[in-house]
Design a protein around this motif. Sequence first.
Motif, PDB file in Angstrom:
ATOM      1  N   TYR A  23      -3.117  10.457  -9.449  1.00 56.75           N
ATOM      2  CA  TYR A  23      -2.580  11.232 -10.564  1.00 56.75           C
ATOM      3  C   TYR A  23      -2.848  12.722 -10.392  1.00 56.75           C
ATOM      4  O   TYR A  23      -2.534  13.522 -11.277  1.00 56.75           O
ATOM      5  CB  TYR A  23      -3.150  10.740 -11.901  1.00 56.75           C
ATOM      6  N   ALA A  24      -3.395  13.099  -9.252  1.00 54.05           N
ATOM      7  CA  ALA A  24      -3.611  14.507  -8.937  1.00 54.05           C
ATOM      8  C   ALA A  24      -3.831  14.633  -7.439  1.00 54.05           C
ATOM      9  O   ALA A  24      -4.301  13.687  -6.795  1.00 54.05           O
ATOM     10  CB  ALA A  24      -4.811  15.062  -9.700  1.00 54.05           C
ATOM     11  N   SER A  25      -3.499  15.773  -6.881  1.00 53.89           N
ATOM     12  CA  SER A  25      -3.739  16.005  -5.467  1.00 53.89           C
ATOM     13  C   SER A  25      -5.242  16.063  -5.207  1.00 53.89           C
ATOM     14  O   SER A  25      -6.007  16.564  -6.034  1.00 53.89           O
ATOM     15  CB  SER A  25      -3.095  17.322  -5.021  1.00 53.89           C
ATOM     16  N   GLY A  26      -5.645  15.533  -4.055  1.00 54.83           N
ATOM     17  CA  GLY A  26      -7.046  15.613  -3.669  1.00 54.83           C
ATOM     18  C   GLY A  26      -7.943  14.531  -4.225  1.00 54.83           C
ATOM     19  O   GLY A  26      -9.170  14.626  -4.120  1.00 54.83           O
ATOM     20  N   VAL A  27      -7.363  13.468  -4.806  1.00 53.10           N
ATOM     21  CA  VAL A  27      -8.213  12.406  -5.348  1.00 53.10           C
ATOM     22  C   VAL A  27      -8.721  11.466  -4.259  1.00 53.10           C
ATOM     23  O   VAL A  27      -9.612  10.654  -4.507  1.00 53.10           O
ATOM     24  CB  VAL A  27      -7.481  11.587  -6.444  1.00 53.10           C
ATOM     25  N   GLY A  28      -8.138  11.543  -3.055  1.00 52.03           N
ATOM     26  CA  GLY A  28      -8.668  10.739  -1.954  1.00 52.03           C
ATOM     27  C   GLY A  28      -7.817   9.562  -1.540  1.00 52.03           C
ATOM     28  O   GLY A  28      -8.315   8.631  -0.900  1.00 52.03           O
ATOM     29  N   LYS A  29      -6.513   9.593  -1.843  1.00 53.48           N
ATOM     30  CA  LYS A  29      -5.645   8.470  -1.483  1.00 53.48           C
ATOM     31  C   LYS A  29      -5.583   8.261   0.028  1.00 53.48           C
ATOM     32  O   LYS A  29      -5.671   7.138   0.516  1.00 53.48           O
ATOM     33  CB  LYS A  29      -4.225   8.692  -2.012  1.00 53.48           C
ATOM     34  N   THR A  30      -5.409   9.363   0.765  1.00 47.40           N
ATOM     35  CA  THR A  30      -5.257   9.248   2.218  1.00 47.40           C
ATOM     36  C   THR A  30      -6.522   8.690   2.853  1.00 47.40           C
ATOM     37  O   THR A  30      -6.456   7.810   3.729  1.00 47.40           O
ATOM     38  CB  THR A  30      -4.911  10.616   2.833  1.00 47.40           C
ATOM     39  N   PHE A  31      -7.669   9.183   2.416  1.00 43.24           N
ATOM     40  CA  PHE A  31      -8.926   8.653   2.956  1.00 43.24           C
ATOM     41  C   PHE A  31      -9.061   7.169   2.665  1.00 43.24           C
ATOM     42  O   PHE A  31      -9.460   6.387   3.538  1.00 43.24           O
ATOM     43  CB  PHE A  31     -10.127   9.406   2.385  1.00 43.24           C
ATOM     44  N   ARG A  32      -8.717   6.760   1.442  1.00 45.73           N
ATOM     45  CA  ARG A  32      -8.835   5.342   1.076  1.00 45.73           C
ATOM     46  C   ARG A  32      -7.945   4.481   1.958  1.00 45.73           C
ATOM     47  O   ARG A  32      -8.343   3.399   2.396  1.00 45.73           O
ATOM     48  CB  ARG A  32      -8.465   5.164  -0.402  1.00 45.73           C
ATOM     49  N   MET A  33      -6.726   4.964   2.227  1.00 46.27           N
ATOM     50  CA  MET A  33      -5.809   4.203   3.083  1.00 46.27           C
ATOM     51  C   MET A  33      -6.333   4.104   4.506  1.00 46.27           C
ATOM     52  O   MET A  33      -6.358   3.027   5.105  1.00 46.27           O
ATOM     53  CB  MET A  33      -4.427   4.862   3.101  1.00 46.27           C
ATOM     54  N   LEU A  34      -6.757   5.232   5.064  1.00 51.20           N
ATOM     55  CA  LEU A  34      -7.212   5.228   6.449  1.00 51.20           C
ATOM     56  C   LEU A  34      -8.521   4.456   6.601  1.00 51.20           C
ATOM     57  O   LEU A  34      -8.749   3.797   7.619  1.00 51.20           O
ATOM     58  CB  LEU A  34      -7.382   6.659   6.952  1.00 51.20           C
ATOM     59  N   ILE A 124       6.760  -6.641   8.016  1.00 52.31           N
ATOM     60  CA  ILE A 124       5.553  -5.877   8.301  1.00 52.31           C
ATOM     61  C   ILE A 124       4.952  -5.444   6.965  1.00 52.31           C
ATOM     62  O   ILE A 124       5.656  -4.914   6.105  1.00 52.31           O
ATOM     63  CB  ILE A 124       5.875  -4.630   9.153  1.00 52.31           C
ATOM     64  N   LYS A 125       3.659  -5.661   6.797  1.00 53.59           N
ATOM     65  CA  LYS A 125       2.999  -5.219   5.573  1.00 53.59           C
ATOM     66  C   LYS A 125       2.862  -3.705   5.609  1.00 53.59           C
ATOM     67  O   LYS A 125       2.478  -3.139   6.625  1.00 53.59           O
ATOM     68  CB  LYS A 125       1.622  -5.862   5.442  1.00 53.59           C
ATOM     69  N   VAL A 126       3.153  -3.049   4.480  1.00 48.74           N
ATOM     70  CA  VAL A 126       3.043  -1.593   4.386  1.00 48.74           C
ATOM     71  C   VAL A 126       2.019  -1.231   3.316  1.00 48.74           C
ATOM     72  O   VAL A 126       2.044  -1.764   2.204  1.00 48.74           O
ATOM     73  CB  VAL A 126       4.400  -0.946   4.059  1.00 48.74           C
ATOM     74  N   ILE A 127       1.128  -0.319   3.680  1.00 47.72           N
ATOM     75  CA  ILE A 127       0.200   0.281   2.722  1.00 47.72           C
ATOM     76  C   ILE A 127       0.583   1.753   2.620  1.00 47.72           C
ATOM     77  O   ILE A 127       0.614   2.463   3.624  1.00 47.72           O
ATOM     78  CB  ILE A 127      -1.259   0.129   3.172  1.00 47.72           C
ATOM     79  N   THR A 128       0.889   2.208   1.420  1.00 48.24           N
ATOM     80  CA  THR A 128       1.419   3.556   1.248  1.00 48.24           C
ATOM     81  C   THR A 128       0.771   4.241   0.053  1.00 48.24           C
ATOM     82  O   THR A 128      -0.079   3.652  -0.637  1.00 48.24           O
ATOM     83  CB  THR A 128       2.957   3.508   1.099  1.00 48.24           C
ATOM     84  N   SER A 129       1.169   5.497  -0.192  1.00 49.09           N
ATOM     85  CA  SER A 129       0.554   6.270  -1.271  1.00 49.09           C
ATOM     86  C   SER A 129       1.583   7.145  -1.965  1.00 49.09           C
ATOM     87  O   SER A 129       2.576   7.561  -1.372  1.00 49.09           O
ATOM     88  CB  SER A 129      -0.564   7.162  -0.717  1.00 49.09           C
ATOM     89  N   ILE A 130       1.309   7.426  -3.238  1.00 52.42           N
ATOM     90  CA  ILE A 130       2.173   8.329  -4.003  1.00 52.42           C
ATOM     91  C   ILE A 130       1.373   8.876  -5.179  1.00 52.42           C
ATOM     92  O   ILE A 130       0.488   8.189  -5.710  1.00 52.42           O
ATOM     93  CB  ILE A 130       3.443   7.598  -4.508  1.00 52.42           C
ATOM     94  N   ASN A 131       1.673  10.108  -5.582  1.00 53.94           N
ATOM     95  CA  ASN A 131       1.120  10.674  -6.809  1.00 53.94           C
ATOM     96  C   ASN A 131       2.089  10.435  -7.957  1.00 53.94           C
ATOM     97  O   ASN A 131       3.306  10.369  -7.762  1.00 53.94           O
ATOM     98  CB  ASN A 131       0.860  12.173  -6.654  1.00 53.94           C
TER      99      ASN A 131
END
Length: 225
Positions: A23-34, A124-131
Amino acid sequence: MLEVQAEEDALTRKGHLKIFLGYASGVGKTFRMLDEARRRRERGQDIIVGAVQPKLPGEAEALLPKLEVIPLKNINGGTAIDVETIIRRHPTVCIIDGLAYNNPPGLRNPTRWQDVHEILGADIKVITSINIQYVAELQDEVETITGKHVTETVPVSFIKSADEIEVVDAPAVEPAEWPPEAAVEAQRRQDRIARLRELALVLAADVVESLYLFMLRERARQARR
């Protein structure tokens, strides 16, 4: 048209879709995915990274050398997921950051979420992110809260087609921790974040309800056979 396509996509695809919702930039979505990708790889799963943001925070960037990355392809001055290579490689799981990106002109799929649908269709299973601000139907409401307008969006019907959704929470920063002259603005920021967080939680609850209703319909259909 995109909303109708997204609803049809959910019925015809084969793969499993997991979304990290922020719900905001910088909350850590990319880190959680990786980090999830790293843990899955250590457990022996065949997992690749199909797209990450151009600039990563240090903790997220440190995870990339431990993972197999399919480079983005350069098209007409822009970049896009290499869908063909990913499908040909056919991993069990593919990480796709930045679900709301638009593709450069001239590609078969105008948007990245449509690329994701195609990858899901290849089983193929996909794990993705969005704000939350990139969900089309919430765009006006989020703009009222943040004052920021975005042009890249994903239809809510595609978000609701997810098999899993996880809201990534940001750690709270108390206004008392800010200098006195910044405390008022800090409180306003916390109020905005609280409203955005509520929107994200409501959307996540809608996804869970949609999945539950889909399962009920599937059970009823199976029972009629």
